[in-house]
Structure formats: C-alpha cells, structure tokens
Design a protein around this motif. Structure first.
Motif, mmCIF file in Angstrom:
data_model
loop_
_atom_site.group_PDB
_atom_site.id
_atom_site.type_symbol
_atom_site.label_atom_id
_atom_site.label_comp_id
_atom_site.label_asym_id
_atom_site.label_seq_id
_atom_site.Cartn_x
_atom_site.Cartn_y
_atom_site.Cartn_z
ATOM 1 N N ASN A 89 -6.989 7.879 -12.547
ATOM 2 C CA ASN A 89 -6.799 6.445 -12.813
ATOM 3 C C ASN A 89 -7.431 5.604 -11.709
ATOM 4 O OD1 ASN A 89 -5.379 3.966 -13.847
ATOM 5 N ND2 ASN A 89 -4.342 4.200 -11.883
ATOM 6 N N ARG A 90 -7.253 6.023 -10.456
ATOM 7 C CA ARG A 90 -7.836 5.270 -9.347
ATOM 8 C C ARG A 90 -9.351 5.310 -9.383
ATOM 9 N NH1 ARG A 90 -4.713 6.713 -3.820
ATOM 10 N NH2 ARG A 90 -6.135 5.070 -3.114
ATOM 11 N N LEU A 91 -9.916 6.452 -9.754
ATOM 12 C CA LEU A 91 -11.368 6.559 -9.831
ATOM 13 C C LEU A 91 -11.944 5.680 -10.945
ATOM 14 C CD1 LEU A 91 -11.818 10.401 -9.252
ATOM 15 C CD2 LEU A 91 -12.248 8.551 -7.626
ATOM 16 N N VAL A 92 -11.257 5.630 -12.081
ATOM 17 C CA VAL A 92 -11.722 4.768 -13.181
ATOM 18 C C VAL A 92 -11.715 3.312 -12.745
ATOM 19 C CG1 VAL A 92 -11.186 3.933 -15.502
ATOM 20 C CG2 VAL A 92 -11.074 6.374 -15.003
ATOM 21 N N MET A 93 -10.627 2.898 -12.107
ATOM 22 C CA MET A 93 -10.545 1.512 -11.679
ATOM 23 C C MET A 93 -11.542 1.215 -10.566
ATOM 24 S SD MET A 93 -8.614 0.147 -13.710
ATOM 25 C CE MET A 93 -8.903 -1.417 -12.905
ATOM 26 N N LEU A 94 -11.804 2.202 -9.696
ATOM 27 C CA LEU A 94 -12.804 2.008 -8.655
ATOM 28 C C LEU A 94 -14.183 1.826 -9.273
ATOM 29 C CD1 LEU A 94 -13.418 1.917 -5.631
ATOM 30 C CD2 LEU A 94 -13.705 4.410 -5.693
ATOM 31 N N PHE B 103 0.863 -1.176 0.000
ATOM 32 C CA PHE B 103 0.000 0.000 0.000
ATOM 33 C C PHE B 103 0.903 1.231 0.000
ATOM 34 C CE2 PHE B 103 -2.556 -3.405 1.650
ATOM 35 C CZ PHE B 103 -3.830 -3.168 1.157
ATOM 36 N N ASP B 104 1.392 1.578 -1.209
ATOM 37 C CA ASP B 104 2.374 2.652 -1.316
ATOM 38 C C ASP B 104 1.763 3.974 -1.757
ATOM 39 O OD1 ASP B 104 1.682 1.693 -3.767
ATOM 40 O OD2 ASP B 104 3.722 1.643 -4.586
ATOM 41 N N LYS B 105 0.445 4.046 -1.838
ATOM 42 C CA LYS B 105 -0.238 5.281 -2.198
ATOM 43 C C LYS B 105 -1.108 5.728 -1.024
ATOM 44 C CE LYS B 105 1.342 5.124 -6.421
ATOM 45 N NZ LYS B 105 2.326 6.108 -6.910
ATOM 46 N N PRO B 106 -1.417 7.013 -0.955
ATOM 47 C CA PRO B 106 -2.308 7.466 0.123
ATOM 48 C C PRO B 106 -3.725 6.961 -0.100
ATOM 49 C CG PRO B 106 -1.825 9.251 -1.392
ATOM 50 C CD PRO B 106 -0.948 8.124 -1.794
ATOM 51 N N VAL B 107 -4.513 6.980 0.966
ATOM 52 C CA VAL B 107 -5.921 6.595 0.819
ATOM 53 C C VAL B 107 -6.579 7.526 -0.171
ATOM 54 C CG1 VAL B 107 -6.089 5.548 3.091
ATOM 55 C CG2 VAL B 107 -6.471 8.000 2.833
ATOM 56 N N ILE B 108 -7.627 7.071 -0.788
ATOM 57 C CA ILE B 108 -8.171 7.754 -1.958
ATOM 58 C C ILE B 108 -8.686 9.155 -1.615
ATOM 59 C CG2 ILE B 108 -10.527 6.838 -1.710
ATOM 60 C CD1 ILE B 108 -10.456 6.469 -4.807
ATOM 61 N N ASN C 1 -7.872 -0.473 -3.576
ATOM 62 C CA ASN C 1 -7.854 0.821 -4.276
ATOM 63 C C ASN C 1 -8.119 1.955 -3.309
ATOM 64 O OD1 ASN C 1 -8.038 2.936 -6.050
ATOM 65 N ND2 ASN C 1 -9.449 1.930 -7.453
ATOM 66 N N ILE C 2 -9.065 1.768 -2.447
ATOM 67 C CA ILE C 2 -9.417 2.834 -1.510
ATOM 68 C C ILE C 2 -8.275 3.124 -0.541
ATOM 69 C CG2 ILE C 2 -10.968 3.426 0.392
ATOM 70 C CD1 ILE C 2 -13.178 1.915 -1.085
ATOM 71 N N PHE C 3 -7.580 2.096 -0.104
ATOM 72 C CA PHE C 3 -6.563 2.271 0.929
ATOM 73 C C PHE C 3 -5.145 2.343 0.369
ATOM 74 C CE2 PHE C 3 -10.168 0.571 3.252
ATOM 75 C CZ PHE C 3 -10.214 1.422 4.340
ATOM 76 N N GLY C 4 -4.982 2.576 -0.922
ATOM 77 C CA GLY C 4 -3.669 2.892 -1.470
ATOM 78 C C GLY C 4 -2.946 1.770 -2.163
ATOM 79 N N GLY C 5 -3.536 0.603 -2.289
ATOM 80 C CA GLY C 5 -2.887 -0.492 -3.009
ATOM 81 C C GLY C 5 -3.295 -0.486 -4.472
ATOM 82 N N VAL C 6 -2.800 0.496 -5.224
ATOM 83 C CA VAL C 6 -3.218 0.654 -6.627
ATOM 84 C C VAL C 6 -2.783 -0.543 -7.463
ATOM 85 C CG1 VAL C 6 -3.029 2.112 -8.662
ATOM 86 C CG2 VAL C 6 -3.162 3.161 -6.394
ATOM 87 N N GLY D 173 -14.042 -7.482 -4.709
ATOM 88 C CA GLY D 173 -14.123 -6.838 -3.405
ATOM 89 C C GLY D 173 -12.744 -6.471 -2.873
ATOM 90 N N ILE D 174 -11.779 -7.376 -3.068
ATOM 91 C CA ILE D 174 -10.399 -7.068 -2.649
ATOM 92 C C ILE D 174 -9.858 -5.890 -3.439
ATOM 93 C CG2 ILE D 174 -8.047 -7.972 -2.600
ATOM 94 C CD1 ILE D 174 -9.223 -10.741 -2.117
ATOM 95 N N ALA D 175 -10.155 -5.852 -4.753
ATOM 96 C CA ALA D 175 -9.671 -4.753 -5.595
ATOM 97 C C ALA D 175 -10.248 -3.422 -5.137
ATOM 98 C CB ALA D 175 -10.039 -5.012 -7.053
ATOM 99 N N ILE D 176 -11.512 -3.408 -4.739
ATOM 100 C CA ILE D 176 -12.134 -2.163 -4.271
ATOM 101 C C ILE D 176 -11.463 -1.682 -2.983
ATOM 102 C CG2 ILE D 176 -14.272 -1.178 -3.369
ATOM 103 C CD1 ILE D 176 -15.788 -3.095 -5.238
ATOM 104 N N VAL D 177 -11.265 -2.592 -2.041
ATOM 105 C CA VAL D 177 -10.677 -2.213 -0.750
ATOM 106 C C VAL D 177 -9.245 -1.729 -0.940
ATOM 107 C CG1 VAL D 177 -9.990 -3.085 1.502
ATOM 108 C CG2 VAL D 177 -12.190 -3.769 0.515
#
Length: 841
Positions: free
Chosen positions: A386-391, A229-234, A441-446, A435-439
């Motif tokens: 990019n994160r919003l599209v994937m979300l 999780f190397d990115k900040p939360v969304i 993405n939200i918490f920084g694991g792009v 479900g894992i991909a959504i979580v």
C-alpha cells in the motif's frame, strides 16, 4: 433599518405589512379561541332527542364504516412484520460482524465502512419508526374522536330509559353503542400492535445511534493520528508482496457491503436506472437538434455547444453516476470507489476534446494516478504494498506538476486570463502537497500521505468534474436560449447575450461553490468550518430583551435584495414579452406591473422578517410604535406611497402619456411606488412625487386619445382678399399626409390687426408626440403658398416724427424713399420742417 427608512421602495413594504400582520394576529386569536379542550367538549355533549335517534344512528353507522376501512388488514400486518423483521435481522447481522468486537484493532478505513453500514441501518429504523408512528397517531386520534359520539349515545340511552322509550328504540341505541365500542376496541388493538413493533425498533435505534457516536469519536481520534509518524520508515517496513490470487480476498471482503447496499436500495436503483434513460434521451434529442441547427449558427455557437455535440452519451453517464453521491445515504467506501471509476471514464472522454491540447496529456496522467488510487482504496490494507502504491502515485503527480510548471506552452496559456493564472499558481500548492505526501510516506506517516496526497488528487478530479458539469449545463442553456421557441421572445432578441452571460455566471458560481464544499469535506475540515460559522453567525446577540444573530441580519438583507431582484426580473419579462402579446387597455400593463411589484416586495419583506427571527407579538408592538412616528415624521413619504397606489388603480396617467403639471410638461417615463419620472421636451428627466400628481391640477393630453390639435397663425397685408387666404390655408393643411381628414382642417379670419389681417389654421394630428414636427411642416407650406400667390406678409409699421435732424440725414431719407417708390410705385410724403429751420417727417 436605516436603509429601509431611506429607501422609497421599503416604505410601502412597512405599510402593507402592517395590515397583513394585524390580519395574521387576528386569525391566530380566533384560532386560539376555536381550539377548546376536548374535555370541555365532552362536558357539553347532550343526549340525542328521541325523534332523531334513527337518523343519527344511520349517520354514525356510515362513519363507523369509514373507521373500519382504516383498520389494518391481515396482509398489511404481515407486511409490517416482514419489514420490521428484515430491519432487525440486518441489525443482528452487523452486531455479529467481527469488526464490531475488535474496535481497537481496525483501521480508519474499516471504521468508516462500519459507520456507513450502521448509518444505513439507522436510516431504515428511523424510516420505519416514522411510518409506524404516523399510523399510531392516526389510530389514537380516531379513538379520541369516537369518545364524543360514544358519550352522546350513552347519555341518550340513559335518557331513553328515564323516558320509558319503546323497546325498538332502546335496542337501536344499544346496538349503536356496541358498534362504536367494537370499532374503538379494534382501533385500540391496532394501535397496540404497532406500538409493540415501535418499542422493538426504538430499542434498536437507540443502540445503533450509540454505536454510530462511538465510531464517530474513533474517527475523530483517527484524524488526530493522521498527523503522527506511527509506522517505520519505508526501508525498514516488512516487505509484503501480494500475489494475484490473494487479491480476491480483498474483493470478497467488500462483497457483503455491496450486497447490503443493493438490497437496501433496490427501489432507488430502479429509479436511478429510469433517470439515466431519461437523461440519455434528453441529451440525444438535444444532440440531434444541434446537428440540424449547427449549419445555421455561427462558429462561436458551435464552440460553446461542443460538449453536447461530441459526447452526449458520455454526458448522460457522467450526470447519472455523479447523481449517485446525493441520491443514496451512507454509501459504503467500495461503492464510492467503483462509482468514481464509472465517473472517470465518461468524464475523461467528455473533457478531453474540450480542453487545450497542451493540457490534454497531463489530464490523461491525472486519470491514471486516480485509477491507481481507487484501486488502492478498493483493496486497502496497511502493508508495504500500500505504501509503495501511494509513493508511486504521489511521486508521479509531483513530477507531472514540475513538468507542467516548466512547460512553455502551459505558461503561455496561463498568461491569457486571470482565472488561468490563478490555476497555474495553484500548481505550486499541489506540488507542495505532493512533496509533503512523499516525505511523510517515506518516514512513516502513512495517514498523512493519504491526507495530503490522496485528498489533493481527489480535489483536482472534483474540479475537473465541476468544470465538465459547467460546460454541459452551459451548452444546454445556450441551446435552450437560442432554440426556435425561446429565441422568438422579445427579451431574448434584445438581450440574449446578456441573459446567457448572467445564467452562465450563476451556473459557474454554483459549480465552484459545490467544489469548494467538496474540497473542505475531502480534507475533513467542513465540520469545523460549519462549527465556526455557527459560533460566529448563529450565536445570539442580546440587545435588551431581544436576541438576534448575524445570520438573521444577513438573511434579512439577502431576502430583501432577492425580492427586489425578482420583482425587477418579473417586471422586465412582463413588459418585454407578456404585455406586448396581449391586447390590454392603455395603462393596464403598468398598473398590473406596479401592483405585482408591491405584492412581491410585501411578501418578501414578511418572509425576511420571519427569517430574521422576529416574533409576531414583538413585530406588532414595533409596528404600532413605528406607526406613531410615521404619523409625525414620515407623513409626506407615506402620502406619496398611497398616491402611488391610487395612481395604479385609478390610472389618471399612464406611462407614455403627455402631461402638464404646473409649469412642467413632458412624457411620463415611469410610474413608481413613491415617485414618477417625467421626461421634458428639452431632455431632462424630472422626478415628481406621486402626491403632487394627485393633489395638484394635472393636464393629460393623451389620457383617452393620442390625437392632438395643431395650429398656425399668420397675418397678411391689408387689401388682401380674406377668402383667398382661407382657401390657401386649407390647401396647405391638406397637402400634408400626416394631417387628419377627420376632423377636417379649419381656417378662420381672426380680425384686423395693427399691421395685418390675422388668420388662424387649426388641424388635427394622429400622434401627439409629432405635433411640433407636423406643425412646423404646415407652417413652412403656408409660407410657401402665400408667397407663391403674391400675398405680402407685412411687418409691424410705426410713424416716426423727427423734431430736429441733420440736413444730410434728411437727404439720405429722401433718396431711400425715391428708390422704394421707383421699385414699388408707393409714394411717400415729403419731409417738412417743424418750426424755424426744421423739417417735419
């Protein structure tokens, strides 16, 4: 090995392979003797006799003309220089790429693209290196071959000078030597020219391969980073909204990769276009034939070929664009994404009309999410957008899965077959991955979002693509099997549904196997699976001084099984279609089939031995030791195997013959390699070793002729006219239509029996297997005609002398005699007494 020792088919394999192995070994020994060193050949070169100088000079000049034609022309040199310069220029362009100077600042997607570009350059360098190396080897070989005649002519010149040859001969020898040296120098110059280019190419190839290794190691590190999780939360990520004008920047960034791909694969693109045209023409022709034949076929046939009947052009597009993935090497990511879009459109049109209506709407949703993902791949940048599209993609996929699981029509559809229930249960796995991909993405694991979400989505699309291909190929196979030409085959007439089912099973197995491999590659575990496979199955197992692996054993067993299966299929096809259309002598088809099976199994066994990694010298020793064991313990088995070969060539019996061996009589059903099957007339099938059929006395009732003689024996009462009986017997035989007129039926008077005049009726029948039936019919007719003529068929008579009997019994006997006398007029003697108070009868 135990299987081979106890399987009758494999015994013949050992015998024939023993002979072949020794032949191969002897050829290798002879070949080794022929490969003498060139130095020893040069040492044995002798001067040309003076009388043959002119003839040999003419011959060597013709040879030199051929060598000169092999030299590089100015046009060829210019073309080689152009190819080398273009590849080196491409190398320099990528070396000047800004991404090349900041490896530590580019993301995994850019590393992948850069690796693909370097892969294309490396492939071009390797291709060019291979071509130039081949030409250099050719020139070097020709130079080596010219050393022998050059040496010979130099010796001839020395000999001519010693013999004080005339001036013209000396000049001819000198001019010939000069010509050889000129060609030798030209070959050497051509070789040096190519080697200069090879040095440049080799340097660049080594450098490019080092860069590729560096990029691969960086990709491996990026795979590990995917689970961080190397990115900040969304909600803390910096908001960045792309405007429409800025989007062109991302497309422009991909243009160099697109241009380089088109430039490097211009010829393959032309081939691809031609392939598309051919596929389209073939499918359109199939489509028209289906339209013509659809009225003649049943509803099931129409249903199974509906894919071709609805969208032939879409099927051609889908096949062509899918072929892109295997036709080109190191495809850039942007080309992959664009090609995926081109596949999605025809695939959706093709599959939409061939799936259940309840699933169709979810298929359309899937295609929308995949298109969004492909758009994200083409315009990739690590930002909030990019994160919003994937979300959005992962959330939409997750909701769609929940709807499918709650849809009653989907549940009812899934309960019909095991395969559908399996797919329905896989929806839970898909929902979990999304479900894992959504979580994440939200918490920084792009990167984890791409791994779990995008890879799962692509795997589903790949499954749909595999299913589409299976439908298309099944439709083509069904159309071919039931076409006018193929459907006339006896095999298709008798076993059409079975053949169709087996082929469809093979197609489905191949399609889903490819899908599994594609899924493992998408989740980046394919290399790890292969590495594990190599460690387990390829790792050598040492037994004494012999090394073998599990893969060798599996290959050996698989090739043996495949060989036997192929031999059975070929035999089935030959006996079902080929031999029935050819006019061959009786027994020839069976002999050809047996010999072909022996040949195929022997070749397959040798291939299996080679695949198992057994060396020739060790195999020869093994077979030699095994031959000693055969001589003692398996002589009966090999006797039967050799007897089977003798039966195949001499053909004393054939399948369908009626034979008699000892107390056994029946019809030959099958002649095998080790034993034969004889079906007796009571229905039992007896397996007889072939050795018994060769060594014991054998009666073949139908070897050269199917005709069989029948007979009926009959006896009539004394006092009957024998000639009249003979005429009746011949008339009875002639009244049966299945009794042959040639040879004519024959009736004979055998003689005087104890109770009757005995006769014998002989007649011939066309088919031996109907002898008992026709013989019974003739016997019934003989009985009817004799009774109709009033001729009695007597029963055996005996005189009975009673020493004593009850008076009442005697009275009853007298009463019976009187009754018979009144009916027939025959008189019986009175019963008298023997001794006092006794009657004699």
């Amino acid at each position: 090995m135990n299987y081979l020792l106890h399987n009758p088919r494999s015994k013949l394999i050992f015998l024939t392979s023993l002979v072949l192995v020794f032949q191969v070994l002897s050829q290798q020994v002879l070949k080794g003797q022929d490969n003498q060193p060139r130095d020893s050949l040069l040492a044995k070169v002798k001067a040309i006799p003076m009388a043959e100088v002119s003839v040999q000079a003419t011959s060597i000049n013709s040879l030199l003309v051929e060598k000169r034609n092999m030299l590089l022309t100015g046009t060829q040199r210019a073309r080689i220089d152009h190819l080398v310069d273009s590849v080196l220029a491409r190398y320099d362009v990528i070396m000047e790429d800004p991404r090349q100077k900041r490896f530590d600042k580019i993301n995994a997607r850019e590393i992948e693209n850069l690796k693909n570009e370097w892969g294309n350059v490396s492939a071009r360098l390797q291709e060019l290196q291979g071509g130039l190396t081949s030409r250099v080897e050719t020139f070097e070989n020709e130079k080596a071959l010219l050393q022998i005649p050059l040496r010979q002519w130099n010796l001839t010149l020395e000999q001519a000078r010693q013999d004080n040859a005339i001036r013209n001969v000396l000049e001819q020898i000198s001019s010939t030597i000069d010509a050889i040296e000129q060609v030798f120098a030209a070959l050497n110059e051509n070789s040096d020219f190519l080697q200069d280019d090879l040095v440049k190419i080799s340097e660049k190839l080594i450098s490019s391969n080092e860069i590729i290794l560096t990029l691969e190691s960086m990709l491996d590190e990026s795979v590990i980073q995917r689970f961080r999780f190397d990115k900040p939360v969304i909600w803390k990520d910096s908001l960045y909204v792309r405007d429409t004008l800025a989007e062109s920047v991302y497309f422009k960034a991909n243009m160099p990769a697109i241009k380089a791909f088109v430039t490097d694969n211009s010829r393959k693109l032309q081939e691809h276009l031609v392939l598309f045209i051919l596929i389209t023409l073939v499918l359109v022709i199939l489509f028209r034939r289906l339209q013509k034949n659809v009225a003649k076929k049943d509803e099931e046939y129409v249903l199974r070929t509906r894919v071709l009947m609805t969208k032939p052009f879409s099927a051609a597009l889908m096949i062509t664009f899918t072929y892109t993935l295997i036709h080109y090497d190191n495809i850039p990511q942007v080309i992959r994404s664009l090609n995926a879009i081109l596949i999605l459109v025809p695939m959706t049109l093709l599959i939409a009309h061939n799936i259940h209506q309840a699933v169709r709407k979810y298929l359309y949703l899937l295609m929308v999410f995949v298109l969004l993902t492909l758009f994200h791949d083409i315009t990739y940048k690590e930002d909030l957008f990019n994160r919003l599209v994937m979300l959005l993609v992962c959330s939409g996929s997750f909701v769609s899965v929940i709807w499918m699981l709650r849809d009653r029509s989907i549940r009812e559809l899934a309960s019909e077959t095991f395969f559908r229930r399996l797919l329905y249960n896989l929806l839970y796995v898909v929902g979990l991955m999304m479900g894992i991909a959504i979580v994440t993405n939200i918490f920084g694991g792009v990167y984890m979002t791409e791994y779990f979400g995008v890879s799962t989505l692509y795997s589903i699309v790949t499954a749909v693509l595999a299913y589409s291909f299976i439908l298309v190929i099944d439709g083509i196979l069904i159309m071919i099997i039931y076409s006018k030409g193929i459907s006339s085959l006896t095999v298709i007439k008798n076993f059409g549904p079975t053949v169709e089912k087996r082929l469809a099973g093979v197609v489905a197995l191949a399609g889903w196997t490819i899908w599994v491999l594609a899924v493992m590659r998408e989740f980046r575990i394919l290399d790890e699976i292969f590495s594990w496979f190599k460690r387990v199955f390829v790792a050598p197992i040492t037994i004494g001084s012999t090394q073998i692996s599990l893969l060798n054993i599996i290959l050996f067993i698989f090739i043996i099984w495949l060989t036997i299966t192929i031999s059975r299929i070929i035999r089935f096809f030959l006996e079902g279609d080929v031999f029935t259309r050819l006019k061959l002598k009786k027994g020839v088809p069976g002999a050809i089939s047996l010999i072909l099976r022996i040949t195929i199994i022997t070749i397959g066994f040798l291939i299996a031995i080679a695949a198992a990694g057994v060396q020739m010298d060790k195999l020869a020793i093994l077979l030699g030791a095994f031959g000693v064991g055969i001589g003692f313990g398996l002589q009966n088995i090999f006797n039967n195997l050799i007897s089977g070969i003798i039966l195949a060539f001499e053909r004393p019996i054939n399948e369908g013959d009626i034979i008699e061996v000892g107390a056994l009589m029946g019809i030959v059903k099958e002649i095998g390699i080790r034993s034969s099957i004889i079906k007796t007339y009571d229905g039992s099938e007896v397996i007889v070793p072939n050795g018994n059929l060769i060594s014991e006395q054998l009666i073949n009732w139908t070897l050269s002729d199917q005709r069989r003689r029948g007979e009926v024996r009959v006896g009539v009462a004394y006092g009957t006219d024998p000639q009249r009986v003979l005429d009746l017997l011949l008339e009875a035989a002639g009244s049966n239509e299945r009794v042959l007129d040639d040879p004519k039926p024959w009736a004979i008077f055998l003689g005087f029996g104890e109770s009757s005049l005995d006769f014998r009726l002989l007649f011939w029948i066309a088919e031996a297997d109907t002898r008992l039936t026709i013989q019974s019919e003739v016997a019934v007719m003989v009985n009817q005609m004799i009774r109709k003529a009033g001729i009695e068929i007597p029963f055996p008579q005996r005189d009975l002398h009673l020493r004593s009997a009850d008076a009442k019994i005697l009275d009853r006997i007298h009463a019976v005699d009187e009754s018979i006398s009144k009916k027939t007029g025959q008189q019986f003697p009175k019963a008298g007494m023997q001794g006092k108070g006794k009657e004699e009868s």
